[in-house]
Design a protein around this motif. Structure first.
Motif, PDB file in Angstrom:
ATOM      1  N   ALA A 202      40.117  19.502  34.466  1.00  0.00           N
ATOM      2  CA  ALA A 202      39.388  19.194  33.391  1.00  0.00           C
ATOM      3  C   ALA A 202      38.063  18.945  33.679  1.00  0.00           C
ATOM      4  CB  ALA A 202      40.016  17.940  32.464  1.00  0.00           C
ATOM      5  N   ASP A 203      36.967  19.444  32.778  1.00  0.00           N
ATOM      6  CA  ASP A 203      35.636  19.378  32.893  1.00  0.00           C
ATOM      7  C   ASP A 203      35.092  17.952  32.426  1.00  0.00           C
ATOM      8  OD1 ASP A 203      35.274  22.046  33.787  1.00  0.00           O
ATOM      9  OD2 ASP A 203      35.632  22.614  31.647  1.00  0.00           O
ATOM     10  N   MET A 204      35.838  17.359  31.686  1.00  0.00           N
ATOM     11  CA  MET A 204      35.303  16.258  30.986  1.00  0.00           C
ATOM     12  C   MET A 204      36.493  15.358  30.737  1.00  0.00           C
ATOM     13  SD  MET A 204      32.660  15.456  27.805  1.00  0.00           S
ATOM     14  CE  MET A 204      31.220  15.953  28.624  1.00  0.00           C
ATOM     15  N   LEU A 205      36.689  14.295  30.953  1.00  0.00           N
ATOM     16  CA  LEU A 205      37.693  13.172  30.283  1.00  0.00           C
ATOM     17  C   LEU A 205      37.484  12.430  29.195  1.00  0.00           C
ATOM     18  CD1 LEU A 205      38.704  11.865  34.162  1.00  0.00           C
ATOM     19  CD2 LEU A 205      39.366  13.818  32.806  1.00  0.00           C
ATOM     20  N   PHE A 206      38.559  12.081  28.513  1.00  0.00           N
ATOM     21  CA  PHE A 206      38.358  10.981  27.411  1.00  0.00           C
ATOM     22  C   PHE A 206      39.584  10.210  27.203  1.00  0.00           C
ATOM     23  CE2 PHE A 206      37.913  11.440  22.462  1.00  0.00           C
ATOM     24  CZ  PHE A 206      37.748   9.725  22.233  1.00  0.00           C
ATOM     25  N   VAL A 207      39.393   8.924  27.551  1.00  0.00           N
ATOM     26  CA  VAL A 207      40.428   8.063  27.485  1.00  0.00           C
ATOM     27  C   VAL A 207      40.250   7.041  26.188  1.00  0.00           C
ATOM     28  CG1 VAL A 207      41.264   5.821  28.294  1.00  0.00           C
ATOM     29  CG2 VAL A 207      40.860   7.723  30.017  1.00  0.00           C
ATOM     30  N   HIS A 208      41.108   7.240  25.165  1.00  0.00           N
ATOM     31  CA  HIS A 208      40.931   6.770  23.710  1.00  0.00           C
ATOM     32  C   HIS A 208      40.919   5.311  23.649  1.00  0.00           C
ATOM     33  CE1 HIS A 208      40.203   6.435  19.611  1.00  0.00           C
ATOM     34  NE2 HIS A 208      41.577   6.235  19.321  1.00  0.00           N
ATOM     35  N   THR A 209      39.662   4.553  23.528  1.00  0.00           N
ATOM     36  CA  THR A 209      39.922   3.112  23.660  1.00  0.00           C
ATOM     37  C   THR A 209      38.542   2.756  22.729  1.00  0.00           C
ATOM     38  OG1 THR A 209      39.795   0.852  24.246  1.00  0.00           O
ATOM     39  CG2 THR A 209      39.022   2.923  25.833  1.00  0.00           C
ATOM     40  N   ARG A 210      38.498   1.892  22.040  1.00  0.00           N
ATOM     41  CA  ARG A 210      37.286   1.340  21.481  1.00  0.00           C
ATOM     42  C   ARG A 210      36.898  -0.083  21.820  1.00  0.00           C
ATOM     43  NH1 ARG A 210      35.354   4.549  17.059  1.00  0.00           N
ATOM     44  NH2 ARG A 210      36.816   6.085  16.080  1.00  0.00           N
ATOM     45  N   ASN A 211      37.770  -0.746  22.739  1.00  0.00           N
ATOM     46  CA  ASN A 211      37.370  -1.873  23.383  1.00  0.00           C
ATOM     47  C   ASN A 211      36.236  -1.579  24.380  1.00  0.00           C
ATOM     48  OD1 ASN A 211      37.928  -3.924  25.528  1.00  0.00           O
ATOM     49  ND2 ASN A 211      38.926  -4.701  23.951  1.00  0.00           N
ATOM     50  N   ALA A 212      35.155  -2.448  24.204  1.00  0.00           N
ATOM     51  CA  ALA A 212      33.899  -2.283  25.077  1.00  0.00           C
ATOM     52  C   ALA A 212      34.328  -2.802  26.533  1.00  0.00           C
ATOM     53  CB  ALA A 212      33.095  -3.265  24.615  1.00  0.00           C
ATOM     54  N   GLU A 213      35.116  -3.563  26.849  1.00  0.00           N
ATOM     55  CA  GLU A 213      35.303  -3.870  28.108  1.00  0.00           C
ATOM     56  C   GLU A 213      36.244  -2.725  28.552  1.00  0.00           C
ATOM     57  OE1 GLU A 213      33.646  -6.069  30.141  1.00  0.00           O
ATOM     58  OE2 GLU A 213      32.560  -6.441  28.320  1.00  0.00           O
ATOM     59  N   GLU A 214      37.424  -2.432  28.146  1.00  0.00           N
ATOM     60  CA  GLU A 214      37.993  -1.183  28.515  1.00  0.00           C
ATOM     61  C   GLU A 214      37.421   0.067  28.734  1.00  0.00           C
ATOM     62  OE1 GLU A 214      42.430  -2.449  26.832  1.00  0.00           O
ATOM     63  OE2 GLU A 214      41.427  -0.760  25.993  1.00  0.00           O
ATOM     64  N   GLY A 219      35.016   3.870  32.810  1.00  0.00           N
ATOM     65  CA  GLY A 219      33.501   4.311  33.521  1.00  0.00           C
ATOM     66  C   GLY A 219      33.642   3.856  34.852  1.00  0.00           C
ATOM     67  N   GLU A 220      34.134   2.888  35.415  1.00  0.00           N
ATOM     68  CA  GLU A 220      34.152   2.431  36.820  1.00  0.00           C
ATOM     69  C   GLU A 220      35.343   3.019  37.354  1.00  0.00           C
ATOM     70  OE1 GLU A 220      32.425  -2.064  36.053  1.00  0.00           O
ATOM     71  OE2 GLU A 220      34.654  -1.845  36.228  1.00  0.00           O
ATOM     72  N   ARG A 221      36.303   3.279  36.794  1.00  0.00           N
ATOM     73  CA  ARG A 221      37.550   4.118  37.521  1.00  0.00           C
ATOM     74  C   ARG A 221      37.421   5.650  37.459  1.00  0.00           C
ATOM     75  NH1 ARG A 221      42.241   0.877  37.236  1.00  0.00           N
ATOM     76  NH2 ARG A 221      43.356   2.936  37.837  1.00  0.00           N
ATOM     77  N   LEU A 222      36.866   6.169  36.304  1.00  0.00           N
ATOM     78  CA  LEU A 222      37.228   7.768  36.316  1.00  0.00           C
ATOM     79  C   LEU A 222      35.520   8.291  36.767  1.00  0.00           C
ATOM     80  CD1 LEU A 222      39.069   7.871  33.090  1.00  0.00           C
ATOM     81  CD2 LEU A 222      40.142   8.180  35.340  1.00  0.00           C
ATOM     82  N   PRO A 223      35.835   9.618  37.350  1.00  0.00           N
ATOM     83  CA  PRO A 223      34.487  10.221  37.423  1.00  0.00           C
ATOM     84  C   PRO A 223      33.939  10.971  36.177  1.00  0.00           C
ATOM     85  CG  PRO A 223      36.340  11.779  37.911  1.00  0.00           C
ATOM     86  CD  PRO A 223      36.993  10.236  37.686  1.00  0.00           C
ATOM     87  N   PRO A 224      32.567  10.792  36.400  1.00  0.00           N
ATOM     88  CA  PRO A 224      31.851  11.574  35.142  1.00  0.00           C
ATOM     89  C   PRO A 224      32.247  13.202  35.250  1.00  0.00           C
ATOM     90  CG  PRO A 224      30.354  10.938  36.881  1.00  0.00           C
ATOM     91  CD  PRO A 224      31.609  10.435  37.256  1.00  0.00           C
ATOM     92  N   PRO A 225      31.599  13.735  34.106  1.00  0.00           N
ATOM     93  CA  PRO A 225      31.325  13.177  32.518  1.00  0.00           C
ATOM     94  C   PRO A 225      32.391  12.719  31.992  1.00  0.00           C
ATOM     95  CG  PRO A 225      31.060  15.542  32.647  1.00  0.00           C
ATOM     96  CD  PRO A 225      31.730  15.309  34.029  1.00  0.00           C
ATOM     97  N   LEU A 226      32.137  11.546  31.209  1.00  0.00           N
ATOM     98  CA  LEU A 226      33.164  11.045  30.228  1.00  0.00           C
ATOM     99  C   LEU A 226      33.032  11.174  28.907  1.00  0.00           C
ATOM    100  CD1 LEU A 226      33.944   7.753  32.223  1.00  0.00           C
ATOM    101  CD2 LEU A 226      35.139   9.795  32.411  1.00  0.00           C
ATOM    102  N   MET A 227      33.875  11.286  27.983  1.00  0.00           N
ATOM    103  CA  MET A 227      33.706  11.248  26.573  1.00  0.00           C
ATOM    104  C   MET A 227      34.165   9.914  25.774  1.00  0.00           C
ATOM    105  SD  MET A 227      35.162  13.837  23.782  1.00  0.00           S
ATOM    106  CE  MET A 227      35.064  13.543  21.751  1.00  0.00           C
TER     107      MET A 227
END
Length: 315
Positions: A202-214, A219-227
């Protein structure tokens, strides 16, 4: 694979890449109109000129997001009832009016891995710049809008990603893999799935969460680019700014329904005021005429009038 999205004002204009995008005719033609293309050429194919114009487009927005959720509500159904040709038709209208890249919210991709080939073919034919495919069960469940998701096994999602890559003929098409596992299981399972999506190509990853700390953890665990989705109430009161998220690897923040909600409120209020015989406080005195004139400017009425009067003098 090169991505067409740029984080908000993250490009360093004082140190552009040696081999930039200003000489990439395919990219320039997709993003800029004829006048903007001429300005880029006149600047000697400078990336500084390209990214300066890119940052100025559409009040700083770099891409458009065709939300299945909002389009479903607009049609008085849900996105579970939408078909790919419907969204492709909407994209044709959008692309005829605007050069910005469009991201397709494709939900579960309209089928199993074999069906994804047709999905990618129509996505490319309609001119989408990116497709977002998620690990939702098909047929889609309406319960998704009540916070209850039904997911496919990870192995099936990995096959979908692989077949999406195999079906892609446009090297610039960005494949975004999304998981809603946070709502079904926990963040660790969502991260496990996303890591597997990345390994699958996959070229870009999207983990659906609206929690700011999550979102920080993602961002700290997954490689960019992120959505991600932009906060419903905007970034003004959000713990992280756009630049903070860009620093965490996020390159795309889509507004999935806020503008649609604003439209619904404005339309409802307008008709309520009309029915009750009172002025609409949102528009104010003379506001309807002013906004209609603004809409006419947006749709290029003056240009159409000039063409008509120039070409139909004897008609």
């Amino acid at each position: 694979m090169s991505t067409v999205f740029v984080g908000n004002d993250v490009v360093d204009l004082t140190n552009p890449r040696t081999e930039g995008r200003a000489t990439d005719d395919r990219f320039v033609g997709r993003v800029f109109d004829a006048d903007e293309q001429e300005s880029i050429r006149a600047a000697g194919g400078s990336d500084v000129e390209l990214w300066s114009r890119w940052a100025a487009k559409e009040a700083g927005f770099k891409a458009l997001y065709l939300s299945g959720g909002s389009l479903g509500w607009l049609k008085c159904v849900t996105e579970a009832n939408l078909t790919l040709p419907e969204l492709a038709g909407v994209a044709l209208d959008m692309r005829a009016a605007c050069k910005l890249p469009i991201i397709l919210d494709a939900g579960g991709g309209w089928g199993d891995p074999v069906h994804v080939h047709r999905t990618i073919a129509l996505t490319e034919a309609a001119g989408f710049a990116a497709i977002e495919i998620e690990d939702q069960l098909l047929p889609r469940r309406v319960e998704h809008h009540a916070g209850i998701d039904h997911l496919i096994p990870l192995e099936m999602m990995l096959k979908k990603i692989a077949e999406a890559r195999a079906a892609r003929t446009d090297p610039d098409l960005v494949i975004i893999a999304r998981t809603n596992a946070r709502r079904v299981h926990d963040l660790d399972e969502a991260l496990r799935r996303a890591e597997a999506f990345h390994k699958a190509g996959a070229d870009m990853l999207f983990v659906h969460t609206r929690n700011a700390e999550e979102m920080r953890t993602v961002g700290e665990r997954l490689p960019p680019p992120l959505m991600t989705f932009a906060p419903s109430d905007g970034f003004a009161g959000y713990p992280y700014s756009e630049r903070d998220l860009a620093g965490l690897g996020y390159r795309l923040a889509a507004s999935s329904g806020t503008a649609f909600a604003a439209m619904i409120k404005a339309v409802r209020q307008s008709y309520e005021c009309l029915a009750q015989g009172k002025p609409d406080p949102f528009l104010g005195p003379g506001g309807a005429d002013r906004e209609m004139k603004a809409a006419q400017r947006t749709t290029g009425l003056d240009r159409l009038l000039e063409i008509e009067r120039r070409t139909m003098k004897d008609g």
